[in-house]
Each structure stands twice: as structure tokens, then as C-alpha cells.
Scaffold this motif. Structure first.
Motif, PDB file in Angstrom:
ATOM      1  N   ALA A 158      14.606 -96.691  75.630  1.00  0.00           N
ATOM      2  CA  ALA A 158      15.513 -97.425  74.734  1.00  0.00           C
ATOM      3  C   ALA A 158      16.625 -98.093  75.533  1.00  0.00           C
ATOM      4  O   ALA A 158      16.963 -99.263  75.291  1.00  0.00           O
ATOM      5  CB  ALA A 158      16.104 -96.481  73.698  1.00  0.00           C
ATOM      6  N   ALA A 159      17.190 -97.368  76.491  1.00  0.00           N
ATOM      7  CA  ALA A 159      18.261 -97.929  77.319  1.00  0.00           C
ATOM      8  C   ALA A 159      17.768 -99.137  78.097  1.00  0.00           C
ATOM      9  O   ALA A 159      18.467-100.146  78.228  1.00  0.00           O
ATOM     10  CB  ALA A 159      18.797 -96.866  78.270  1.00  0.00           C
ATOM     11  N   TRP A 160      16.536 -99.036  78.624  1.00  0.00           N
ATOM     12  CA  TRP A 160      15.966-100.156  79.381  1.00  0.00           C
ATOM     13  C   TRP A 160      15.821-101.385  78.487  1.00  0.00           C
ATOM     14  O   TRP A 160      16.122-102.508  78.909  1.00  0.00           O
ATOM     15  CB  TRP A 160      14.609 -99.744  79.950  1.00  0.00           C
ATOM     16  N   CYS A 161      15.371-101.176  77.246  1.00  0.00           N
ATOM     17  CA  CYS A 161      15.202-102.301  76.321  1.00  0.00           C
ATOM     18  C   CYS A 161      16.552-102.889  75.908  1.00  0.00           C
ATOM     19  O   CYS A 161      16.680-104.110  75.766  1.00  0.00           O
ATOM     20  CB  CYS A 161      14.404-101.869  75.099  1.00  0.00           C
ATOM     21  N   TYR A 162      17.553-102.042  75.713  1.00  0.00           N
ATOM     22  CA  TYR A 162      18.891-102.569  75.409  1.00  0.00           C
ATOM     23  C   TYR A 162      19.416-103.408  76.577  1.00  0.00           C
ATOM     24  O   TYR A 162      20.091-104.417  76.369  1.00  0.00           O
ATOM     25  CB  TYR A 162      19.854-101.435  75.098  1.00  0.00           C
ATOM     26  N   GLU A 163      19.091-102.978  77.785  1.00  0.00           N
ATOM     27  CA  GLU A 163      19.493-103.770  78.951  1.00  0.00           C
ATOM     28  C   GLU A 163      18.825-105.143  78.916  1.00  0.00           C
ATOM     29  O   GLU A 163      19.479-106.166  79.139  1.00  0.00           O
ATOM     30  CB  GLU A 163      19.101-103.041  80.237  1.00  0.00           C
ATOM     31  N   LYS A 164      17.511-105.180  78.625  1.00  0.00           N
ATOM     32  CA  LYS A 164      16.790-106.460  78.542  1.00  0.00           C
ATOM     33  C   LYS A 164      17.341-107.332  77.425  1.00  0.00           C
ATOM     34  O   LYS A 164      17.331-108.560  77.522  1.00  0.00           O
ATOM     35  CB  LYS A 164      15.303-106.201  78.319  1.00  0.00           C
ATOM     36  N   ALA A 165      17.826-106.690  76.357  1.00  0.00           N
ATOM     37  CA  ALA A 165      18.401-107.434  75.229  1.00  0.00           C
ATOM     38  C   ALA A 165      19.874-107.790  75.473  1.00  0.00           C
ATOM     39  O   ALA A 165      20.513-108.395  74.613  1.00  0.00           O
ATOM     40  CB  ALA A 165      18.271-106.614  73.956  1.00  0.00           C
ATOM     41  N   GLU A 166      20.397-107.374  76.650  1.00  0.00           N
ATOM     42  CA  GLU A 166      21.793-107.599  77.038  1.00  0.00           C
ATOM     43  C   GLU A 166      22.770-106.900  76.094  1.00  0.00           C
ATOM     44  O   GLU A 166      23.895-107.352  75.893  1.00  0.00           O
ATOM     45  CB  GLU A 166      22.103-109.094  77.157  1.00  0.00           C
ATOM     46  N   GLU A 167      22.301-105.798  75.519  1.00  0.00           N
ATOM     47  CA  GLU A 167      23.167-104.921  74.714  1.00  0.00           C
ATOM     48  C   GLU A 167      23.661-103.804  75.648  1.00  0.00           C
ATOM     49  O   GLU A 167      23.267-102.633  75.528  1.00  0.00           O
ATOM     50  CB  GLU A 167      22.381-104.356  73.535  1.00  0.00           C
ATOM     51  N   PHE A 168      24.522-104.190  76.587  1.00  0.00           N
ATOM     52  CA  PHE A 168      24.885-103.280  77.673  1.00  0.00           C
ATOM     53  C   PHE A 168      25.667-102.054  77.186  1.00  0.00           C
ATOM     54  O   PHE A 168      25.498-100.955  77.721  1.00  0.00           O
ATOM     55  CB  PHE A 168      25.677-104.030  78.741  1.00  0.00           C
ATOM     56  N   SER A 169      26.504-102.235  76.187  1.00  0.00           N
ATOM     57  CA  SER A 169      27.283-101.102  75.670  1.00  0.00           C
ATOM     58  C   SER A 169      26.380-100.017  75.086  1.00  0.00           C
ATOM     59  O   SER A 169      26.593 -98.822  75.296  1.00  0.00           O
ATOM     60  CB  SER A 169      28.266-101.567  74.598  1.00  0.00           C
ATOM     61  N   LYS A 170      25.341-100.454  74.376  1.00  0.00           N
ATOM     62  CA  LYS A 170      24.428 -99.491  73.774  1.00  0.00           C
ATOM     63  C   LYS A 170      23.622 -98.755  74.842  1.00  0.00           C
ATOM     64  O   LYS A 170      23.365 -97.551  74.725  1.00  0.00           O
ATOM     65  CB  LYS A 170      23.510-100.190  72.771  1.00  0.00           C
ATOM     66  N   ALA A 171      23.234 -99.483  75.883  1.00  0.00           N
ATOM     67  CA  ALA A 171      22.536 -98.838  76.998  1.00  0.00           C
ATOM     68  C   ALA A 171      23.442 -97.803  77.660  1.00  0.00           C
ATOM     69  O   ALA A 171      23.017 -96.685  77.970  1.00  0.00           O
ATOM     70  CB  ALA A 171      22.091 -99.880  78.026  1.00  0.00           C
ATOM     71  N   ALA A 172      24.709 -98.167  77.834  1.00  0.00           N
ATOM     72  CA  ALA A 172      25.675 -97.254  78.462  1.00  0.00           C
ATOM     73  C   ALA A 172      25.877 -96.001  77.612  1.00  0.00           C
ATOM     74  O   ALA A 172      25.959 -94.889  78.143  1.00  0.00           O
ATOM     75  CB  ALA A 172      26.999 -97.974  78.671  1.00  0.00           C
TER      76      ALA A 172
END
Length: 329
Positions: A158-172
Motif C-alpha cells: 500500500a505504501a509503495w502504491c501511495y508513493e506512485k500516486a504521489e500521496e507521500f503523507s499517506k505512505a509516510a
């Protein structure tokens, strides 16, 4: 043009020339038969090797490999005799379909046939979140993929996909949660990186602070972030922790006394900074006995200390060494 490209062009031209000559002197049909014969000879050899390995391993894929071997040997025979050319066409079509099916199958790993035939949304509605996430990810819908991975309990995906979606806060946030749950400092570092990308510098500093508890050479970076956001109190605490680390390192390896000096300056302790620089100068002088390049650092250290004569003498030694190097070269 490099040598490999030139050889590739020569090889391709030779093959085309040979093919043209065979078609001219014999017939285009003979050329087709020869190409098919050589192709099925290769397929038969590969199938035989695979069948042998799979039989030895008692694999469930032994039967398909044996069927491939039988089919390729039969096609090889037909290419030679040309008694039933349509049989060669059928076998060739079967191989093409099998190859296409194989590509389709490996394009969506770990999915059942049912899951392959359903849409991502249908799979999500059926609570097949892992399969839905794979489908969303493949289509480039990374945000939906991340949400499904979370529902499937696959936080890192999930974190990797948030990174690809540029949802960096959610990945963090995911990495921060994993760090707290698993007690692995690696996740604090990842959380720091993504909060930094998101521009949330305070949360980035807090995560890096947790990481620095186990990897103390990062205290200096923590201090700099707090300085950047204007938090002088936490910056001072971080500089103090960085100082403790560098003093310990400097006692083992003298080159770190320069870092100790800089941190003492940051903390406004000029006398202690001077004492640390004296130790750095002494270390550099000892190193210069074996490597004259260090005379430059000796000079810089004495310049900092205001001892101009010693600095001048060290720079002269460094200059003489450089001049001698030019002569030797």
C-alpha cells in the motif's frame, strides 16, 4: 557505430542474403519449410531438456512438457516430409496461442482464473482486496490499489502504491505505523523520507529522531531540520546528541574532532571548540608524517586557531609537496 552493432548488422545481412539465395535457387516454399524445420528442432531440443528436468523433479508440469516434445517432433517430421502441411499449421497455431496465454497468465501473478476474468471493481465489491489491488495497480490506479492493499493487510505494498500516486503523507503514515508495530528502525527512516517529500518537515524530523536513536550519525540531520523549521529548542537537543556521538567517534578516529569543533560552535561553546580543534590539528600533523596531503588540513586548523605562523609553515609544506608532485609527473 560500436563493434557489437556492426557485427549484428553483418550477421543480419548474411542471414537475409542466405535466405534470399535459398528462395531463389530452390523455392520460397522450401525456405519456409527450412525455417519451420529449424524452429521446431529448437523447440524439440528445449522440450526434451525441460521434460528430463521435470521428470527428475517429479513436477506436475511434466505432462505439458512431454506433450510439447511430442508435438514438436511430429511437426519436425512433417516439415521434412511435407505430407500434411496443415498439421504443421495447426501445431504452429497451437504454440502461438499457448505463448499468448502464457504471457496473459504471467501478466497477473498470484491470481486465480476467476480473479483474472473479473474487473478490479467487481473483485473489490466481492472483498477480494488483494486481487483487486493487483488489478488496480496494473491499470495505473495506484490510489485505489493502495486502499485495497490496506484492506488486505498488505501495508508495504500500500505504501509503495501511495508513493506512485504521489500521496507521500499517506505512505509516510503507513511506515510510521509499521515502525511502531514492528520495532524496526528502517521504517522510521522511510517515514522520514516520505514526510520530507510531502513537505511535512516537523513530522519528518520526529521520525528521523526516532531513527537516530539507533543510528546516531543522523542526529546532525535531525538538528538541521529543526533549525530549518525554526525550532531552536529541539535543534539544540539534537546538536547535543550529535556532539555525544562525534566525541565518541573522535576518541577512536581523530578526524572527527573537526566535526566536534563545528558542533561546539553551534552550541556557542567557543572554548571547547578551540580545544577540539587543537586535537584535530594534532591528529592532522601525525597523519601528515605519512601523507603530506594532510599539511593542508594542518594549515586550516591553525588558521582557525589564529596561529598564523604555524598555519603558514604547514601551507608551505603542502605547497612544496604539490610542486614536487608536478615535477615527478
Amino acid at each position: 557505430m560500436d563493434r557489437f552493432t556492426a557485427l549484428a548488422i553483418i550477421f543480419l545481412a548474411t542471414v537475409l542474403l542466405a535466405a534470399g539465395a535459398i528462395a531463389y535457387f530452390f523455392s520460397p516454399l522450401f525456405l519456409l519449410r527450412l525455417i519451420l524445420f529449424l524452429a521446431y528442432l529448437g523447440v524439440a531440443a528445449i522440450s526434451a531438456i525441460m521434460a528430463g528436468v521435470l521428470i527428475y523433479a517429479k513436477s506436475k508440469y511434466t505432462l505439458p512438457s512431454l506433450l510439447s516434445l511430442i508435438a514438436s517432433l511430429y511437426a519436425l517430421y512433417q516439415c521434412y516430409t511435407w505430407e500434411n502441411p496443415m498439421h504443421v499449421a495447426y501445431i504452429t497455431a497451437a504454440y502461438i496461442l499457448a505463448f499468448a496465454f502464457g504471457l496473459w497468465w504471467i501478466s497477473e501473478p498470484d491470481l486465480t482464473l476467476y480473479e483474472r476474468l473479473r474487473s478490479a471493481k467487481a473483485l473489490e465489491n466481492a472483498d477480494r482486496y488483494r486481487a483487486a489491488a493487483r488489478k488496480y495497480e496494473k491499470s495505473g490506479n495506484y490510489k485505489s490499489a493502495a486502499e485495497c492493499y490496506l484492506k488486505a493487510g498488505m501495508e508495504e505494498s500500500a505504501a509503495w502504491c501511495y508513493e506512485k500516486a504521489e500521496e507521500f503523507s499517506k505512505a509516510a503514515e503507513i511506515y510510521e505505523k509499521l515502525a511502531a508495530e514492528k520495532g524496526d528502525s528502517y521504517y522510521w527512516k522511510e517515514a522520514y523520507e516520505f514526510y520530507k517529500k510531502a513537505g511535512e518537515m516537523r513530522r519528518a524530523a520526529e521520525c528521523l529522531e526516532r531513527y537516530a536513536e539507533e543510528e546516531p550519525w543522523f542526529w546532525e540531520d535531525v538538528a538541521k531540520i529543526y533549525e530549518e523549521i525554526g525550532d531552536s529548542e529541539n535543534a539544540k537537543k539534537a546538536w547535543q546528541r550529535a556532539l555525544e556521538y562525534y566525541i565518541e567517534e573522535a576518541e577512536e578516529e581523530g578526524v572527527f574532532w573537526e566535526d566536534v569543533t563545528k558542533i561546539y560552535e553551534k552550541l556557542g561553546e567557543s572554548e571547547k571548540a578551540r580545544e577540539a580543534m587543537l586535537k584535530f590539528a594534532a591528529y592532522c600533523e601525525s597523519e601528515a608524517e605519512n601523507d603530506p596531503m594532510w599539511w593542508k588540513h594542518v594549515g586550516e586548523a591553525y588558521q582557525y586557531l589564529g596561529e598564523e605562523e604555524k598555519a603558514k609553515e604547514a601551507f608551505e609544506k603542502y605547497h612544496n609537496y604539490k610542486q614536487q608532485q608536478k615535477v615527478d609527473d
